[in-house]
Design an enzyme around this catalytic site. Structure first.
Site, PDB file in Angstrom:
ATOM      1  N   GLY A   1       0.919  -0.939  -0.066  1.00 36.32           N
ATOM      2  CA  GLY A   1       0.010  -0.136   0.054  1.00 36.32           C
ATOM      3  C   GLY A   1       0.937   1.094   0.039  1.00 36.32           C
ATOM      4  O   GLY A   1       1.867   1.130  -0.645  1.00 36.32           O
ATOM      5  N   GLU A   2       0.613   2.197   0.790  1.00 36.69           N
ATOM      6  CA  GLU A   2       1.393   3.187   0.992  1.00 36.69           C
ATOM      7  C   GLU A   2       2.165   3.216   2.454  1.00 36.69           C
ATOM      8  O   GLU A   2       1.419   3.381   3.392  1.00 36.69           O
ATOM      9  CB  GLU A   2       0.632   4.480   0.683  1.00 36.69           C
ATOM     10  CG  GLU A   2       1.416   5.768   0.507  1.00 36.69           C
ATOM     11  CD  GLU A   2       2.385   5.426  -0.576  1.00 36.69           C
ATOM     12  OE1 GLU A   2       2.202   5.007  -1.746  1.00 36.69           O
ATOM     13  OE2 GLU A   2       3.702   6.091  -0.340  1.00 36.69           O
ATOM     14  N   SER A   3       3.469   3.276   2.507  1.00 40.81           N
ATOM     15  CA  SER A   3       4.225   2.862   3.786  1.00 40.81           C
ATOM     16  C   SER A   3       3.859   3.971   4.671  1.00 40.81           C
ATOM     17  O   SER A   3       3.858   3.906   6.040  1.00 40.81           O
ATOM     18  CB  SER A   3       5.526   2.532   3.540  1.00 40.81           C
ATOM     19  OG  SER A   3       6.284   3.613   2.653  1.00 40.81           O
TER      20      SER A   3
ATOM     21  N   CYS B   1       6.155  -5.457   0.118  1.00 39.46           N
ATOM     22  CA  CYS B   1       6.265  -4.110  -0.600  1.00 39.46           C
ATOM     23  C   CYS B   1       6.158  -2.961   0.723  1.00 39.46           C
ATOM     24  O   CYS B   1       7.081  -2.747   1.515  1.00 39.46           O
ATOM     25  CB  CYS B   1       4.924  -3.979  -1.577  1.00 39.46           C
ATOM     26  SG  CYS B   1       5.368  -2.908  -2.633  1.00 39.46           S
TER      27      CYS B   1
ATOM     28  N   ARG C   1      12.783   3.130  -1.127  1.00 35.85           N
ATOM     29  CA  ARG C   1      11.623   3.075  -1.643  1.00 35.85           C
ATOM     30  C   ARG C   1      11.517   3.357  -3.153  1.00 35.85           C
ATOM     31  O   ARG C   1      12.175   4.210  -3.657  1.00 35.85           O
ATOM     32  CB  ARG C   1      10.945   4.120  -1.090  1.00 35.85           C
ATOM     33  CG  ARG C   1      10.478   3.823   0.308  1.00 35.85           C
ATOM     34  CD  ARG C   1       9.731   4.897   1.066  1.00 35.85           C
ATOM     35  NE  ARG C   1       8.076   5.007   0.573  1.00 35.85           N
ATOM     36  CZ  ARG C   1       7.666   6.151   0.869  1.00 35.85           C
ATOM     37  NH1 ARG C   1       7.674   7.164   1.493  1.00 35.85           N
ATOM     38  NH2 ARG C   1       6.279   6.269   0.150  1.00 35.85           N
TER      39      ARG C   1
ATOM     40  N   ILE D   1       5.091  -3.481  -7.928  1.00 38.11           N
ATOM     41  CA  ILE D   1       4.383  -2.341  -8.328  1.00 38.11           C
ATOM     42  C   ILE D   1       5.074  -1.329  -7.439  1.00 38.11           C
ATOM     43  O   ILE D   1       4.929  -1.137  -6.083  1.00 38.11           O
ATOM     44  CB  ILE D   1       2.854  -2.389  -7.752  1.00 38.11           C
ATOM     45  CG1 ILE D   1       2.230  -3.643  -8.572  1.00 38.11           C
ATOM     46  CG2 ILE D   1       2.378  -1.056  -7.978  1.00 38.11           C
ATOM     47  CD1 ILE D   1       0.986  -4.121  -8.056  1.00 38.11           C
ATOM     48  N   ARG D   2       5.727  -0.232  -7.925  1.00 37.87           N
ATOM     49  CA  ARG D   2       6.195   0.811  -7.274  1.00 37.87           C
ATOM     50  C   ARG D   2       7.157  -0.031  -6.167  1.00 37.87           C
ATOM     51  O   ARG D   2       7.177   0.619  -5.022  1.00 37.87           O
ATOM     52  CB  ARG D   2       5.371   2.071  -6.794  1.00 37.87           C
ATOM     53  CG  ARG D   2       4.789   2.664  -7.896  1.00 37.87           C
ATOM     54  CD  ARG D   2       3.876   3.635  -7.617  1.00 37.87           C
ATOM     55  NE  ARG D   2       4.928   4.791  -7.182  1.00 37.87           N
ATOM     56  CZ  ARG D   2       4.520   5.552  -6.072  1.00 37.87           C
ATOM     57  NH1 ARG D   2       3.767   5.468  -5.348  1.00 37.87           N
ATOM     58  NH2 ARG D   2       5.564   6.472  -5.898  1.00 37.87           N
TER      59      ARG D   2
ATOM     60  N   HIS E   1       4.499  -8.544  -4.757  1.00 35.20           N
ATOM     61  CA  HIS E   1       2.984  -8.743  -4.095  1.00 35.20           C
ATOM     62  C   HIS E   1       2.599 -10.201  -4.348  1.00 35.20           C
ATOM     63  O   HIS E   1       1.923 -10.289  -5.255  1.00 35.20           O
ATOM     64  CB  HIS E   1       2.262  -7.756  -4.992  1.00 35.20           C
ATOM     65  CG  HIS E   1       2.219  -6.315  -4.618  1.00 35.20           C
ATOM     66  ND1 HIS E   1       1.385  -5.677  -3.665  1.00 35.20           N
ATOM     67  CD2 HIS E   1       3.040  -5.454  -4.954  1.00 35.20           C
ATOM     68  CE1 HIS E   1       1.533  -4.593  -3.352  1.00 35.20           C
ATOM     69  NE2 HIS E   1       2.819  -4.175  -4.310  1.00 35.20           N
TER      70      HIS E   1
ATOM     71  N   GLU F   1       0.234 -11.554  -2.818  1.00 41.20           N
ATOM     72  CA  GLU F   1      -1.008 -11.898  -2.681  1.00 41.20           C
ATOM     73  C   GLU F   1      -1.848 -11.582  -3.944  1.00 41.20           C
ATOM     74  O   GLU F   1      -3.100 -11.670  -4.023  1.00 41.20           O
ATOM     75  CB  GLU F   1      -1.751 -10.904  -1.742  1.00 41.20           C
ATOM     76  CG  GLU F   1      -1.675  -9.338  -2.218  1.00 41.20           C
ATOM     77  CD  GLU F   1      -0.466  -8.654  -2.195  1.00 41.20           C
ATOM     78  OE1 GLU F   1       0.785  -9.442  -2.107  1.00 41.20           O
ATOM     79  OE2 GLU F   1      -0.513  -7.407  -2.491  1.00 41.20           O
TER      80      GLU F   1
HETATM   81  N1  GLN Z   1       5.736   2.715  -3.175  1.00 40.62           N
HETATM   82  C1  GLN Z   1       5.143   2.327  -1.784  1.00 40.62           C
HETATM   83  C2  GLN Z   1       5.743   2.698  -0.688  1.00 40.62           C
HETATM   84  O1  GLN Z   1       6.734   3.211  -0.583  1.00 40.62           O
HETATM   85  C3  GLN Z   1       5.232   0.680  -1.796  1.00 40.62           C
HETATM   86  C4  GLN Z   1       4.261   0.323  -2.992  1.00 40.62           C
HETATM   87  C5  GLN Z   1       3.469  -0.999  -2.626  1.00 40.62           C
HETATM   88  O2  GLN Z   1       3.208  -1.367  -1.690  1.00 40.62           O
HETATM   89  N2  GLN Z   1       2.900  -1.361  -3.676  1.00 40.62           N
HETATM   90  O3  GLN Z   1       5.083   2.698   0.194  1.00 40.62           O
END
Ligand code: GLN
Length: 192
Positions: A49-51, A79, A106, A135-136, A171, A173
């Site tokens: 998600g977004e850390s 992630c 990151r 993903i990112r 990921h 999941e």
């Molecule tokens: N870019 C996100 C972060 O730095 C992590 C990406 C993800 O969990 N898919 O939080």
């Protein structure tokens, strides 16, 4: 065994169903939203998600303190979750639990490769490669002495274990393959 999936932000539903497939009736899988739930858990997933957001919400609800005061808890950080396990985040000032002796960067794969998929060799999961979705994604840029490196993409570490903690840059999941969830439960968290 009670297994929690931290349900503050990110890939919660996907991890709940992947975990339920992996547990196969040997335990209970619950969504965790409150600090009081953490002391009953043997294992916890911190999803992608977004850390920064997950970290802020963890602190707001006291879940960070509950995690740090459960000495038996096994944690699978994927992630954003891997970032939240790292002792050091190289390129941002932000909260982390600092439970694993790793450094992470990151969004480390750059713009052209923000999202990609690759088949990884992970000997601990058997001969068949594991299809990994990035993903990112972060990468693990340093792994301390007690850290076992389990997979790399080119030179970058993307899966590592230290004792009861497992950090994964991709990921697991998002595919039907439950082998990494099963590895976490059986080998890292000790589910029999
Ligand atoms: N870019 C996100 C972060 O730095 C992590 C990406 C993800 O969990 N898919 O939080």
């Amino acid at each position: 065994m009670k297994v929690g999936v931290l349900a503050l932000q990110g890939d919660v539903a996907e991890h709940l169903s992947a975990m339920r497939r992996a547990v196969r009736g040997r335990g209970e899988v619950v969504a965790v939203k409150k600090a009081s739930q953490v002391k009953e858990l043997s294992a916890l997933v911190i999803p992608g998600g977004e850390s920064t957001t997950i970290g802020k919400l963890m602190q707001k609800y006291g879940i960070d303190r509950a995690i740090l005061s459960n000495p038996e808890l096994a944690i699978f950080g994927t992630c954003a979750g891997a970032i939240l396990l790292a002792k050091e985040i190289e390129n941002y000032e932000q909260f982390s639990l600092r439970l694993m002796d790793i450094a992470v960067a990151r969004n480390a794969f750059g713009r052209q490769r923000e999202s990609f998929e690759v088949d990884l060799e992970i000997p601990q999961l058997g001969e068949r490669p594991f299809h990994a979705v990035f993903i990112r994604a972060p990468i693990i840029t340093r792994a301390g002495r007690g850290v076992e490196v389990l997979a790399r993409v080119e030179d970058a570490i993307v899966l590592a274990r230290q004792g009861r903690y497992l950090a994964c840059a991709f990921h697991p999941e998002l595919t039907r393959d439950a082998r990494l969830h099963r590895y976490f439960l059986e080998e890292v968290a000790g589910l029999s």
